[in-house]
Scaffold this active site. Structure first.
Site, PDB file in Angstrom:
ATOM      1  CD  GLU A  37      -6.524  -9.732  15.235  1.00 28.20           C
ATOM      2  OE1 GLU A  37      -7.207  -9.588  14.188  1.00 28.20           O
ATOM      3  OE2 GLU A  37      -6.941 -10.352  16.228  1.00 28.20           O
TER       4      GLU A  37
ATOM      5  CG  PHE B 223      -9.427 -23.265  19.895  1.00 33.38           C
ATOM      6  CD1 PHE B 223     -10.273 -23.265  18.780  1.00 33.38           C
ATOM      7  CD2 PHE B 223      -9.405 -22.136  20.704  1.00 33.38           C
ATOM      8  CE1 PHE B 223     -11.069 -22.164  18.494  1.00 33.38           C
ATOM      9  CE2 PHE B 223     -10.208 -21.028  20.419  1.00 33.38           C
ATOM     10  CZ  PHE B 223     -11.032 -21.049  19.312  1.00 33.38           C
ATOM     11  CD  GLN B 224      -8.431 -18.716  18.577  1.00 34.13           C
ATOM     12  OE1 GLN B 224      -7.904 -18.284  19.586  1.00 34.13           O
ATOM     13  NE2 GLN B 224      -9.420 -18.104  17.955  1.00 34.13           N
TER      14      GLN B 224
ATOM     15  CE  LYS C 159      -4.609 -19.772  27.433  1.00 33.01           C
ATOM     16  NZ  LYS C 159      -5.977 -20.250  27.105  1.00 33.01           N
TER      17      LYS C 159
ATOM     18  CG  MET D 222      -1.183   1.297  -9.894  1.00 30.26           C
ATOM     19  SD  MET D 222      -0.593   2.577 -10.995  1.00 30.26           S
ATOM     20  CE  MET D 222       0.398   3.555  -9.896  1.00 30.26           C
TER      21      MET D 222
HETATM   22  C1  TPP Z   1      -3.544  -5.995  -0.485  1.00 29.64           C
HETATM   23  C2  TPP Z   1      -3.372  -5.629  -1.931  1.00 29.64           C
HETATM   24  N1  TPP Z   1      -4.179  -6.197  -2.842  1.00 29.64           N
HETATM   25  C3  TPP Z   1      -4.050  -5.856  -4.143  1.00 29.64           C
HETATM   26  C4  TPP Z   1      -3.100  -4.970  -4.551  1.00 29.64           C
HETATM   27  C5  TPP Z   1      -2.947  -4.617  -6.028  1.00 29.64           C
HETATM   28  N2  TPP Z   1      -3.242  -3.192  -6.252  1.00 29.64           N
HETATM   29  C6  TPP Z   1      -2.272  -2.250  -6.333  1.00 29.64           C
HETATM   30  S1  TPP Z   1      -2.878  -0.720  -6.562  1.00 29.64           S
HETATM   31  C7  TPP Z   1      -4.445  -1.286  -6.598  1.00 29.64           C
HETATM   32  C8  TPP Z   1      -5.598  -0.331  -6.802  1.00 29.64           C
HETATM   33  C9  TPP Z   1      -5.758   0.661  -5.714  1.00 29.64           C
HETATM   34  O1  TPP Z   1      -6.985   1.312  -5.879  1.00 29.64           O
HETATM   35  P1  TPP Z   1      -7.353   2.579  -5.053  1.00 29.64           P
HETATM   36  O2  TPP Z   1      -7.079   2.365  -3.625  1.00 29.64           O
HETATM   37  O3  TPP Z   1      -8.738   2.999  -5.386  1.00 29.64           O
HETATM   38  O4  TPP Z   1      -6.302   3.654  -5.527  1.00 29.64           O
HETATM   39  P2  TPP Z   1      -6.060   4.314  -6.966  1.00 29.64           P
HETATM   40  O5  TPP Z   1      -5.075   3.476  -7.686  1.00 29.64           O
HETATM   41  O6  TPP Z   1      -7.387   4.385  -7.660  1.00 29.64           O
HETATM   42  O7  TPP Z   1      -5.513   5.669  -6.621  1.00 29.64           O
HETATM   43  C10 TPP Z   1      -4.483  -2.662  -6.420  1.00 29.64           C
HETATM   44  C11 TPP Z   1      -5.719  -3.472  -6.435  1.00 29.64           C
HETATM   45  C12 TPP Z   1      -2.253  -4.446  -3.555  1.00 29.64           C
HETATM   46  N3  TPP Z   1      -1.259  -3.616  -3.841  1.00 29.64           N
HETATM   47  N4  TPP Z   1      -2.440  -4.777  -2.253  1.00 29.64           N
END
Ligand code: TPP
Length: 569
Positions: free
Chosen positions: A53, A115-116, A165, A479
């Protein structure tokens, strides 16, 4: 004999179709069984089956962002609807017009922990423009019209309709349905203001005329109101430098001589210095997010502020303005253009051009033939055409996209700004390609983020979507690693992705042409051809994990206190 009655489920589809909906994204389940049954024969709306989803809701989001149409997503009750909550929040943060249609347990079971059963209306109150639980089939036609209208007018946003539903399967006569559909709705207290206040526009005109060093900050509102042309006329007429928020990229051409690039956390030095020295800020459809302002107390210390926004709640929320103008940017800029004669700000522009020259974005040298991410982005910028739709995920790759890729056309960047939702990119790219079958769609994604919604790759094959997937594989959650390097003394906690899957094999398992590029030679030989293929392609770039997105404003610092202005921390 043809049936003279119509079910709630069919009413839903019929109303959506009459409102102009031609595509929807979704995932079936017991609480939306009747809707899916009606969809089986309903040819006026095409349904795209995501594999989760979250993929469906981000798909609808990418569809909406790239086309301006309302994105529609359908999910079943319980775990189905909670899986779309992140996507609703993502759309809400970035003002994206979405309709989320959700199934609910039958009305007699509401509140019994059936349920759900889940109270999705309760859960989504803070992240929707409005939401509805339908308890009478006779409300359905009106509410669908109302919800659709609300999602796309004023400041756009997601609206949720929860349909039990039994309401889906109840039938009323077609005559009654037609009468109900014809009836107009009244939305007490909802009256978006499109025309800016004449007195305030006059005050703004005077401020602009007397300013020596004005700066326009262009936000996503420029794109949402389709005011890019007006902005261009305005900026050129008054010779005013322009900087963009991240979501505002594309609202003003990146390659224009008045453009300074993005501002804020990873903005350009010229943009951030300009905010510090400007005597007038014309904030157009932006909301002074902390990523833009840095330490808010030190933001634009010398400037008067003209703030133009369609949403009165944005005015004086983070920054107090001298001249607030509530209205549609197209109208307001048009009026300002009528009021103003040509102006020049040569000294100010010279100053800004000096910063631009002194602090360009840096591409670090690699000693061997290996790839640094900035080299990849710079190369991409030379190959991607102006009207390519570029979706990104969240992380360093997203910020390098903002820094290195020129966005010269409106609505070409599709990215989760306000929420920063990892997993957004792939499904959003899919939605964008579905909404724009004749455009090139490119996804730029990290090795971490692609793994959050990687199952949606199959849609490229199933629906023949020639998206180019560019995985910037730095073997880490870049990041977060960067933050740990700068703020936690390189204590790299849980960001290592040395154990990654073989992305080329994954692509191939989904029957997508896939290739790994690890050196400059590889890249220069293959990238252009791969981007030009008329089929889905997955390209993995193996890049140096030690690179950081620079410059960077440390948290809670004034934006002119950037680190890494010369490309090294
Ligand atoms: C759903 C979610 N979980 C955690 C984060 C925190 N977060 C921001 S950037 C990042 C790293 C992203 O890694 P990647 O996709 O490998 O990209 P890069 O920064 O290496 O280009 C994280 C864990 C987020 N923004 N969204």
């Amino acid at each position: 004999m043809e049936s003279k009655t119509i079910s709630g489920a069919k009413i839903l589809l019929e109303c959506l179709s009459r409102l102009g909906v031609t595509d929807m994204f979704g995932y079936p389940g017991g609480s939306v069984l009747k809707i899916y049954d009606e969809l089986y024969d309903f040819k006026k709306i095409k349904h795209y089956l995501a594999r989760h989803e979250q993929g469906a809701i981000h798909g609808a989001d990418g569809y909406a962002r790239s086309s301006g149409k309302v994105g529609v997503c359908l999910a079943t009750s319980g775990p189905g609807v909670t899986n779309i909550v992140t996507g609703i929040m993502t759309a809400h943060m970035d003002s994206v017009p979405l309709l989320a249609i959700t199934g609910q347990v039958q009305t007699t079971l509401l509140g019994t922990d059936s349920f759900q059963e889940t109270d999705i209306v309760g859960i989504t109150i803070p992240i929707t423009k409005t939401n509805y639980l339908i308890t009478d089939i006779r409300d359905l036609p009106r509410i669908i019209k109302e919800a659709y209208y609300l999602s796309k007018t004023g400041r756009p946003g997601p609206v949720l309709i929860d349909i039990p539903k039994d309401i889906q399967s109840t039938e009323i006569s077609i005559d009654e349905f037609e009468k109900l559909f014809e009836k107009d709705f009244i939305l007490e207290g909802y009256d978006p203001i499109y025309k800016g206040h004449a007195g305030q526009i006059k005050r703004a005109t005077e401020l602009i005329k007397s300013s020596k060093s004005p700066l326009i900050i262009s936000g996503a509102g420029i794109l949402k109101s389709g005011a890019s042309d007006e902005l261009l006329i305005f900026a050129e007429k008054i010779n005013c430098p322009v900087t963009c928020t991240f979501l505002g990229l594309g609202g003003f051409p990146s390659n224009h001589k008045l453009m300074l690039g993005m501002l804020g956390l990873h903005g350009t030095v010229a943009s951030n210095y300009a905010t510090k020295q400007a005597d007038l800020i014309i904030a157009a459809g932006m909301r002074f997010d902390e990523r833009v302002t840095g330490n808010i107390k030190e933001f634009c210390p010398n400037a008067k502020i003209i703030h133009i926004d369609i949403d009165p709640a944005e005015i004086d929320k983070n920054i107090v303005s001298n001249v607030p103008i509530v209205g549609d940017l197209n109208n307001v800029l048009n009026k300002l253009n009528d009021n103003l004669q040509s102006l020049t700000h040569e000294e100010w522009i010279d100053k800004i051009n000096t910063w631009k020259r002194e602090y360009p974005l840096i591409i670090p040298e690699s000693n061997d033939n290996s790839l640094v991410p900035q080299y990849v982005f710079n190369k991409l910028n030379t190959l991607l055409k102006d009207d390519t739709l570029i979706a990104t995920d969240v992380g360093q790759h997203q910020m390098w996209t903002a820094q290195f890729i020129n966005f010269n056309k409106p609505n070409t960047l599709i990215s989760s700004g306000g929420a920063g939702t990892m997993g957004f990119g792939l499904p959003a790219a899919i939605g964008a390609q579905i909404a724009n079958p004749n455009k090139n769609v490119v996804l730029i994604v990290g090795d971490g983020s692609i793994q959050m919604t990687i199952q949606e790759l199959i849609l490229l094959r199933e629906y023949n979507l020639p998206i180019k997937i560019l995985i910037i594989n730095n073997s880490c959650l870049g990041m977060v690693r960067q933050l740990q390097e700068v703020f936690n003394e390189k204590r790299y906690s849980q960001v290592d992705l040395t154990y990654n899957p073989d992305f080329v094999k994954i692509g191939e398992a989904y029957d997508i042409k896939s290739m790994k590029l690890s050196t400059k030679e590889d890249l220069n030989e293959n990238l252009e051809n791969l981007l030009n293929l008329n089929e889905p392609v997955l390209i993995e770039f193996v890049v140096d994990k030690n690179q950081n997105v620079l410059p960077m404003v440390p948290s809670n610092y004034s934006v002119d206190k950037m680190i890494g202005k010369k490309g090294v921390i």
